[in-house]
Design a protein around this motif. Structure first.
Motif, mmCIF file in Angstrom:
data_model
loop_
_atom_site.group_PDB
_atom_site.id
_atom_site.type_symbol
_atom_site.label_atom_id
_atom_site.label_comp_id
_atom_site.label_asym_id
_atom_site.label_seq_id
_atom_site.Cartn_x
_atom_site.Cartn_y
_atom_site.Cartn_z
ATOM 1 N N GLY A 16 39.717 42.688 52.179
ATOM 2 C CA GLY A 16 39.259 43.850 52.938
ATOM 3 C C GLY A 16 38.242 43.470 53.994
ATOM 4 O O GLY A 16 38.257 43.996 55.116
ATOM 5 N N LEU A 17 37.349 42.548 53.645
ATOM 6 C CA LEU A 17 36.346 42.074 54.599
ATOM 7 C C LEU A 17 37.012 41.378 55.785
ATOM 8 O O LEU A 17 36.619 41.581 56.934
ATOM 9 N N ILE A 18 38.032 40.586 55.516
ATOM 10 C CA ILE A 18 38.778 39.914 56.587
ATOM 11 C C ILE A 18 39.385 40.957 57.521
ATOM 12 O O ILE A 18 39.262 40.867 58.742
ATOM 13 N N ILE A 19 40.018 41.951 56.939
ATOM 14 C CA ILE A 19 40.664 43.000 57.728
ATOM 15 C C ILE A 19 39.645 43.749 58.572
ATOM 16 O O ILE A 19 39.842 43.963 59.774
ATOM 17 N N ASP A 20 38.523 44.151 57.961
ATOM 18 C CA ASP A 20 37.494 44.904 58.682
ATOM 19 C C ASP A 20 36.813 44.060 59.754
ATOM 20 O O ASP A 20 36.629 44.510 60.888
ATOM 21 N N THR A 21 36.445 42.834 59.402
ATOM 22 C CA THR A 21 35.722 41.964 60.326
ATOM 23 C C THR A 21 36.561 41.596 61.544
ATOM 24 O O THR A 21 36.054 41.554 62.665
ATOM 25 N N GLN A 58 28.399 35.749 54.716
ATOM 26 C CA GLN A 58 26.969 35.513 54.490
ATOM 27 C C GLN A 58 26.224 36.829 54.348
ATOM 28 O O GLN A 58 25.378 36.988 53.466
ATOM 29 N N LYS A 59 26.551 37.774 55.216
ATOM 30 C CA LYS A 59 25.887 39.069 55.197
ATOM 31 C C LYS A 59 26.252 39.871 53.944
ATOM 32 O O LYS A 59 25.390 40.419 53.275
ATOM 33 N N ARG A 60 27.532 39.933 53.610
ATOM 34 C CA ARG A 60 27.987 40.747 52.480
ATOM 35 C C ARG A 60 27.519 40.186 51.143
ATOM 36 O O ARG A 60 27.106 40.917 50.266
ATOM 37 N N TYR A 61 27.639 38.864 50.964
ATOM 38 C CA TYR A 61 27.392 38.269 49.647
ATOM 39 C C TYR A 61 26.069 37.529 49.533
ATOM 40 O O TYR A 61 25.746 37.020 48.463
ATOM 41 N N ALA A 84 36.656 31.809 45.242
ATOM 42 C CA ALA A 84 36.083 30.771 44.378
ATOM 43 C C ALA A 84 34.778 30.247 44.962
ATOM 44 O O ALA A 84 33.802 30.026 44.238
ATOM 45 N N TYR A 85 34.742 30.068 46.275
ATOM 46 C CA TYR A 85 33.521 29.589 46.927
ATOM 47 C C TYR A 85 32.388 30.601 46.800
ATOM 48 O O TYR A 85 31.273 30.260 46.428
ATOM 49 N N VAL A 86 32.691 31.871 47.086
ATOM 50 C CA VAL A 86 31.671 32.924 46.979
ATOM 51 C C VAL A 86 31.160 33.006 45.547
ATOM 52 O O VAL A 86 29.954 33.068 45.310
ATOM 53 N N ALA A 87 32.071 32.973 44.585
ATOM 54 C CA ALA A 87 31.676 33.042 43.172
ATOM 55 C C ALA A 87 30.786 31.870 42.797
ATOM 56 O O ALA A 87 29.791 32.035 42.091
ATOM 57 N N SER A 88 31.114 30.685 43.294
ATOM 58 C CA SER A 88 30.309 29.490 42.968
ATOM 59 C C SER A 88 28.922 29.581 43.595
ATOM 60 O O SER A 88 27.956 29.085 43.019
ATOM 61 N N GLN A 89 28.817 30.205 44.759
ATOM 62 C CA GLN A 89 27.531 30.354 45.428
ATOM 63 C C GLN A 89 26.678 31.443 44.786
ATOM 64 O O GLN A 89 25.458 31.389 44.857
ATOM 65 N N GLN A 90 27.322 32.416 44.143
ATOM 66 C CA GLN A 90 26.589 33.515 43.514
ATOM 67 C C GLN A 90 26.254 33.224 42.060
ATOM 68 O O GLN A 90 25.396 33.873 41.497
ATOM 69 N N ALA A 91 26.963 32.290 41.440
ATOM 70 C CA ALA A 91 26.767 32.015 40.022
ATOM 71 C C ALA A 91 25.363 31.490 39.774
ATOM 72 O O ALA A 91 24.877 30.640 40.503
ATOM 73 N N PRO A 92 24.696 32.022 38.740
ATOM 74 C CA PRO A 92 23.368 31.518 38.412
ATOM 75 C C PRO A 92 23.447 30.091 37.907
ATOM 76 O O PRO A 92 24.436 29.715 37.268
ATOM 77 N N CYS A 93 22.467 29.308 38.214
ATOM 78 C CA CYS A 93 22.438 27.928 37.765
ATOM 79 C C CYS A 93 22.290 27.888 36.244
ATOM 80 O O CYS A 93 21.492 28.613 35.663
ATOM 81 N N ALA A 94 23.029 26.993 35.612
ATOM 82 C CA ALA A 94 22.992 26.888 34.144
ATOM 83 C C ALA A 94 21.834 26.024 33.681
ATOM 84 O O ALA A 94 21.503 26.002 32.513
ATOM 85 N N ASP A 95 21.227 25.289 34.581
ATOM 86 C CA ASP A 95 20.138 24.371 34.208
ATOM 87 C C ASP A 95 18.874 25.106 33.878
ATOM 88 O O ASP A 95 18.390 25.929 34.486
#
Length: 95
Positions: A16-21, A58-61, A84-95
């Motif tokens: 949806g973001l691709i379509i809107d942007t 960057q703005k949305r996530y 997958a990239y967005v999820a990896s950037q948002q995931a809290p660090c496990a350390d």
């Protein structure tokens, strides 16, 4: 609330973001399969589209999109890769 990221929902949101942007008015999020290439033989996006999309992501996530060409090309290959990239950037660090 963001602890568990629903991949299918994230993929739909990114489509949806691709379509809107990019003002792809004739498409719906369901029209962009997660594994469809976004460039060349897929949606036919170009480098300007990629820059606009990176800014929108960057703005949305609230993430930082890498500018390394090799990694960026891989991340932007498909909606599934972007999710997958967005999820990896948002995931809290496990350390």
């Amino acid at each position: 609330m963001n602890a568990v990221i629903d991949t299918a929902s994230l993929e739909q949101d990114i489509a949806g973001l691709i379509i809107d942007t990019l003002n792809l008015e004739d498409l719906q999020p369901g029209d962009i399969p997660p594994d469809q290439p976004l460039f060349r033989d897929g949606l036919g996006l170009d480098s300007v589209d990629a820059l606009e999309l990176a800014l929108a992501l960057q703005k949305r996530y609230g993430i930082r999109v890498e500018s390394d060409a090799k990694n960026a090309r891989e991340h932007f290959a498909t909606v599934a890769n972007l999710a997958a990239y967005v999820a990896s950037q948002q995931a809290p660090c496990a350390d």
